[in-house]
Design a protein around this motif. Structure first.
Motif, PDB file in Angstrom:
ATOM      1  N   TYR A 122       0.720  -1.305  -0.082  1.00  0.00           N
ATOM      2  CA  TYR A 122      -0.082  -0.062  -0.054  1.00  0.00           C
ATOM      3  C   TYR A 122       0.727   1.355  -0.090  1.00  0.00           C
ATOM      4  O   TYR A 122       0.440   2.482  -0.283  1.00  0.00           O
ATOM      5  CB  TYR A 122      -0.895   0.111   1.216  1.00  0.00           C
ATOM      6  CG  TYR A 122      -2.206  -1.004   1.205  1.00  0.00           C
ATOM      7  CD1 TYR A 122      -3.119  -0.617   0.255  1.00  0.00           C
ATOM      8  CD2 TYR A 122      -2.046  -2.239   1.555  1.00  0.00           C
ATOM      9  CE1 TYR A 122      -4.300  -1.488   0.103  1.00  0.00           C
ATOM     10  CE2 TYR A 122      -2.993  -3.274   1.210  1.00  0.00           C
ATOM     11  CZ  TYR A 122      -4.324  -2.812   0.728  1.00  0.00           C
ATOM     12  OH  TYR A 122      -5.050  -3.697   0.430  1.00  0.00           O
ATOM     13  N   ARG A 123       2.333   1.323   0.205  1.00  0.00           N
ATOM     14  CA  ARG A 123       3.058   2.224   0.013  1.00  0.00           C
ATOM     15  C   ARG A 123       3.297   2.617  -1.324  1.00  0.00           C
ATOM     16  O   ARG A 123       3.587   3.669  -1.527  1.00  0.00           O
ATOM     17  CB  ARG A 123       4.270   2.142   0.802  1.00  0.00           C
ATOM     18  CG  ARG A 123       4.140   1.815   2.262  1.00  0.00           C
ATOM     19  CD  ARG A 123       5.512   1.989   3.102  1.00  0.00           C
ATOM     20  NE  ARG A 123       6.596   0.996   2.672  1.00  0.00           N
ATOM     21  CZ  ARG A 123       6.725  -0.222   3.320  1.00  0.00           C
ATOM     22  NH1 ARG A 123       5.813  -0.367   4.392  1.00  0.00           N
ATOM     23  NH2 ARG A 123       7.221  -1.184   3.006  1.00  0.00           N
ATOM     24  N   HIS A 124       3.112   1.629  -2.129  1.00  0.00           N
ATOM     25  CA  HIS A 124       3.153   1.927  -3.668  1.00  0.00           C
ATOM     26  C   HIS A 124       1.949   2.067  -4.434  1.00  0.00           C
ATOM     27  O   HIS A 124       1.905   2.516  -5.576  1.00  0.00           O
ATOM     28  CB  HIS A 124       4.077   0.734  -4.105  1.00  0.00           C
ATOM     29  CG  HIS A 124       5.515   0.591  -3.702  1.00  0.00           C
ATOM     30  ND1 HIS A 124       6.657   1.345  -3.772  1.00  0.00           N
ATOM     31  CD2 HIS A 124       5.720  -0.247  -2.216  1.00  0.00           C
ATOM     32  CE1 HIS A 124       7.535   1.032  -2.859  1.00  0.00           C
ATOM     33  NE2 HIS A 124       7.242   0.334  -1.925  1.00  0.00           N
ATOM     34  N   ALA A 125       1.145   1.405  -3.953  1.00  0.00           N
ATOM     35  CA  ALA A 125      -0.435   1.451  -4.901  1.00  0.00           C
ATOM     36  C   ALA A 125      -1.390   1.381  -3.606  1.00  0.00           C
ATOM     37  O   ALA A 125      -1.550   0.532  -2.854  1.00  0.00           O
ATOM     38  CB  ALA A 125      -0.475   0.058  -5.797  1.00  0.00           C
ATOM     39  N   ALA A 126      -2.384   2.389  -3.733  1.00  0.00           N
ATOM     40  CA  ALA A 126      -3.412   2.537  -2.690  1.00  0.00           C
ATOM     41  C   ALA A 126      -4.487   1.283  -2.965  1.00  0.00           C
ATOM     42  O   ALA A 126      -4.955   1.089  -1.569  1.00  0.00           O
ATOM     43  CB  ALA A 126      -4.205   3.789  -3.070  1.00  0.00           C
ATOM     44  N   ASN A 127      -4.593   0.767  -3.943  1.00  0.00           N
ATOM     45  CA  ASN A 127      -5.620  -0.259  -3.940  1.00  0.00           C
ATOM     46  C   ASN A 127      -5.618  -1.036  -5.306  1.00  0.00           C
ATOM     47  O   ASN A 127      -4.900  -0.745  -6.272  1.00  0.00           O
ATOM     48  CB  ASN A 127      -7.150   0.406  -3.708  1.00  0.00           C
ATOM     49  CG  ASN A 127      -7.421   1.631  -4.672  1.00  0.00           C
ATOM     50  OD1 ASN A 127      -6.768   1.551  -5.800  1.00  0.00           O
ATOM     51  ND2 ASN A 127      -7.986   2.567  -4.338  1.00  0.00           N
TER      52      ASN A 127
END
Length: 233
Positions: A61-66
């Motif tokens: 989640y630090r690289h892609a929110a969802n």
């Protein structure tokens, strides 16, 4: 060309057995693309991706929110391979080359095609990932440098990608019903169509059976580019 395998490969749900390299956006998206290519969009999830990478799901989640952000990133990853030369003095030849490259990418990543063709429709242009807009900007640059107005360049872009999207969807659904049959009507399953209702379609069995995606695209481009070259300013 198949994407490189990134990180430990999951087989039958077994956990990775080797240490996992540090996460990066590029590595995450490459692994996500591999999952989509192999198993389809529906099988991609943050948990599935984290398992394949050998990391805790929360670390993603630090690289892609969802998942939606992942899908946008997968589309960007594929479109990054779509090169456009905006300095080409022959705009028609460059558009033809772009069309061929796009078809090649679609055939190499058929499970990604819905992300390229239909997913953008749900997002306003300015909110789409920047990587998905770069081909548009490059083509607009190519055409305006060649003397087209910005509005005409946009019209040409839309016409070109309308053709491309329709073409790749058609080509990917050209399935043979009974490949061992030698009769074209039987091979394509057209015998199921009542001849009284579909005489012309059944009569085109040989043409349908000899479908050539590359040749079909070239024919469509011939028609489109010839019309653009002769259209009044």
């Amino acid at each position: 060309m198949a994407p490189p395998r990134i990180g430990p490969t999951v087989q039958n749900g077994d956990p990775p057995t080797s240490p996992s390299p540090r996460l990066s956006r590029e590595r995450i998206l490459a692994c996500a693309l591999e999952i989509v290519d192999r198993e389809g969009i529906e099988q991609l999830s943050m948990r599935r991706l984290a398992h394949a990478l050998g990391h805790d799901p929360m670390s993603l989640y630090r690289h892609a929110a969802n998942k939606a952000a992942l899908l946008d990133g997968v589309a960007e990853t594929v479109l990054n391979e779509l090169t456009v030369d905006p300095t080409d003095p022959d705009w028609a030849a460059q558009l033809r080359a772009v069309a061929r490259r796009y078809r090649h990418l679609a055939l190499a990543h058929p499970n990604v095609v819905p992300l390229l063709v239909t997913r953008p429709l749900a997002t306003p242009l300015a909110l789409r990932p920047k990587g998905t807009l770069r081909p548009l900007e490059a083509i607009l640059t190519l055409l305006t440098r060649s003397g087209f107005t910005g509005a005409d360049a946009l019209h040409i872009y839309r016409a070109l990608f309308g053709l491309l999207h329709g073409h790749v969807l058609n080509e990917l659904q050209e399935l043979v019903d009974n490949p061992d049959e030698t009769d074209d009507t039987l091979r394509l399953g057209l015998y199921r169509l009542p001849i009284g209702e579909f005489p012309l379609l059944r009569g085109l069995a040989t043409a349908l059976a000899s479908y050539d995606g590359a040749a079909e695209l070239e024919r469509g481009l011939d028609i489109l580019l010839a019309g653009l070259a002769t259209a009044p300013p």
